[in-house]
Enzyme design. Structure first.
Site, mmCIF file in Angstrom:
data_model
loop_
_atom_site.group_PDB
_atom_site.id
_atom_site.type_symbol
_atom_site.label_atom_id
_atom_site.label_comp_id
_atom_site.label_asym_id
_atom_site.label_seq_id
_atom_site.Cartn_x
_atom_site.Cartn_y
_atom_site.Cartn_z
ATOM 1 N N ALA A 228 -27.494 -29.070 24.713
ATOM 2 C CA ALA A 228 -26.144 -28.566 24.496
ATOM 3 C C ALA A 228 -25.167 -29.685 24.134
ATOM 4 O O ALA A 228 -25.507 -30.868 24.103
ATOM 5 C CB ALA A 228 -25.665 -27.807 25.737
ATOM 6 N N HIS A 229 -23.918 -29.289 23.873
ATOM 7 C CA HIS A 229 -22.881 -30.231 23.435
ATOM 8 C C HIS A 229 -22.592 -31.306 24.484
ATOM 9 O O HIS A 229 -22.633 -31.069 25.686
ATOM 10 C CB HIS A 229 -21.586 -29.472 23.116
ATOM 11 C CG HIS A 229 -21.053 -28.672 24.267
ATOM 12 N ND1 HIS A 229 -21.421 -27.375 24.504
ATOM 13 C CD2 HIS A 229 -20.187 -28.994 25.259
ATOM 14 C CE1 HIS A 229 -20.808 -26.919 25.590
ATOM 15 N NE2 HIS A 229 -20.054 -27.889 26.062
ATOM 16 N N ASN A 230 -22.328 -32.518 23.966
ATOM 17 C CA ASN A 230 -21.908 -33.663 24.784
ATOM 18 C C ASN A 230 -22.969 -34.153 25.771
ATOM 19 O O ASN A 230 -22.659 -34.919 26.677
ATOM 20 C CB ASN A 230 -20.612 -33.361 25.536
ATOM 21 C CG ASN A 230 -19.456 -33.072 24.598
ATOM 22 O OD1 ASN A 230 -19.077 -31.926 24.403
ATOM 23 N ND2 ASN A 230 -18.913 -34.105 23.994
#
Length: 318
Positions: A228-230
Site C-alpha cells: 500500500a501507499h507510503n
C-alpha cells in the site's frame, strides 16, 4: 513533491497571486506546495515557520496567534476537516491542470511511454507495457509484458518487474464528509525502487500519497502481493505471495513474510523478523522474532479453547 503541476492561487482566493507546484507534508513542508495539518500541535506549526508561498489548510479551531508567523507569506485555509479539504482541493487542481487527462503517450517497440522517460543501458521492456510521465529505469532492468508503471516512479538497476504488475497506481485513501459522502485522496507521491529488486506477477506497489513509497535494494516480492501507499521496505526484505501490507508500514532489513500474511497499516516491523503463514500482524514488532498464527482447527475445538481462555482470564482477574 514539487513540479507536479503549476497552479495560480488566485484561482483559490483572488487576494493571492503566486504559484504552487506540488504537495508536501506537515512534517516536511516545502515552499510553493499544498499542505494540510490535521492536528493542533505546536510541533507542526513550528515546522511551517519560514515556509513561503504555500497553501496551508489548518484546523479552524487553531488559535489565530499561533499562526502569526506563517500567515503573512502563505494562503491559509481553515477547515473542520483539513484532510477532506485537501482531498477536494487537490483533485480540483489536478483536474484543472490536466494531470489526469493531459498525458501524451508514444509508441516504441510495442510499449507505450509518457513524457520525461529516462532509460539506462541494456534495458528490456516487453510489448504491452505502459509507462507514465516522469519515470526513470536503471541499467539492466527487465520489465515484463502487461506491466503498468504510472507517473513519478523510479526503478533502479538490475531489477526484474514481472508480468501484469502495477507500480505507482493510486493507493486507497478515502475521506468521508458529515453527510457520509466519500472522496478519494489523490496519491501523487510516486514510488522509488532500489537496485536488484524483484516485483512478482500481478503485484501492486501503490504510489505514496504525498511522499514516495520506497522499496530498497535487494527486496524480493512474490506474485499476488499488495504493497500500500507510503510503505517502506528496507534492504533485503522478502515478501511472499498473498501478503497484504497496509499503508505507511515500515518493515526492517532482512525481514520476511509467509503466504497470506496480513499487516495492519501504520506499523513498524523490526529487522530479521519472520512472519509465518497467515500471520495477522496488528502491532509493532521488535527485531529478531518469529510470529505466526495457529493452524486451522475444528469449530468445536476453537469454541472450547475460547471457553478455557475466558475462564483463565477470569481467575487471573480474581
Amino acid at each position: 513533491m514539487n513540479n507536479i503541476f503549476k497552479y495560480n492561487t488566485s484561482n483559490i482566493d483572488k487576494n493571492y497571486n503566486f504559484f504552487i507546484s506540488g504537495v508536501s507534508t506537515a512534517l516536511n513542508p516545502l515552499d510553493n506546495t499544498l499542505i494540510f495539518v490535521n492536528k493542533d500541535k505546536d510541533e507542526y506549526l513550528e515546522r511551517l515557520v519560514g515556509i513561503e508561498k504555500a497553501v496551508i489548510i489548518l484546523l479552524f479551531s487553531i488559535e489565530k496567534e499561533k499562526i502569526s508567523k506563517i500567515e503573512s507569506s502563505n494562503l491559509i485555509i481553515f477547515s473542520k476537516n483539513p484532510r477532506l479539504e485537501y482531498a477536494k482541493l487537490l483533485y480540483k487542481i489536478l483536474k484543472e491542470t490536466g494531470y489526469y487527462n493531459g498525458q501524451n503517450y508514444y509508441l516504441r517497440d510495442g510499449y507505450y511511454y509518457g513524457e520525461n522517460l529516462k532509460l539506462g543501458k541494456n534495458i528490456i521492456i516487453e510489448p504491452f507495457v505502459r509507462i507514465g510521465n516522469n519515470v526513470e529505469i536503471g541499467d539492466n532492468t527487465i520489465i515484463k509484458s502487461g506491466t503498468i508503471i504510472n507517473n513519478n516512479v523510479k526503478i533502479g538497476r538490475n531489477c526484474y518487474i514481472r508480468e501484469n504488475s502495477v507500480i505507482g497506481g493510486e493507493g486507497f485513501g478515502i475521506e468521508t464528509d458529515i453527510d457520509g459522502k466519500t472522496y478519494r485522496i489523490p496519491h501523487i507521491g510516486g514510488v522509488e525502487i532500489g537496485n536488484n529488486v524483484e516485483v512478482g506477477a500481478l503485484t501492486t506497489v501503490c504510489s505514496g500519497t504525498i511522499e514516495k513509497t520506497i522499496v530498497k535494494d535487494y527486496v524480493k516480492i512474490d506474485d499476488h502481493v499488495h504493497v500500500a501507499h507510503n510503505v517502506i521496505l528496507e534492504e533485503g526484505v522478502l515478501i511472499v505471495a498473498g501478503t497484504v501490507i497496509g499503508g505507511s508500514t515500515k518493515i526492517g532489513k532482512n525481514s520476511r513474510t509467509a503466504p497470506n500474511t496480513a499487516i495492519r497499516n501504520g506499523l513498524k516491523i523490526g529487522s530479521n523478523v519472520v512472519m509465518g503463514m497467515s500471520a495477522r500482524v496488528n502491532e509493532n514488532l521488535p527485531d529478531n522474532i518469529i510470529v505466526t498464527n495457529e493452524k486451522a482447527d475444528t469449530l468445536e475445538n476453537i469454541k472450547k479453547y475460547l471457553k478455557y481462555k475466558k475462564q483463565i482470564i477470569e481467575k487471573l482477574g480474581d
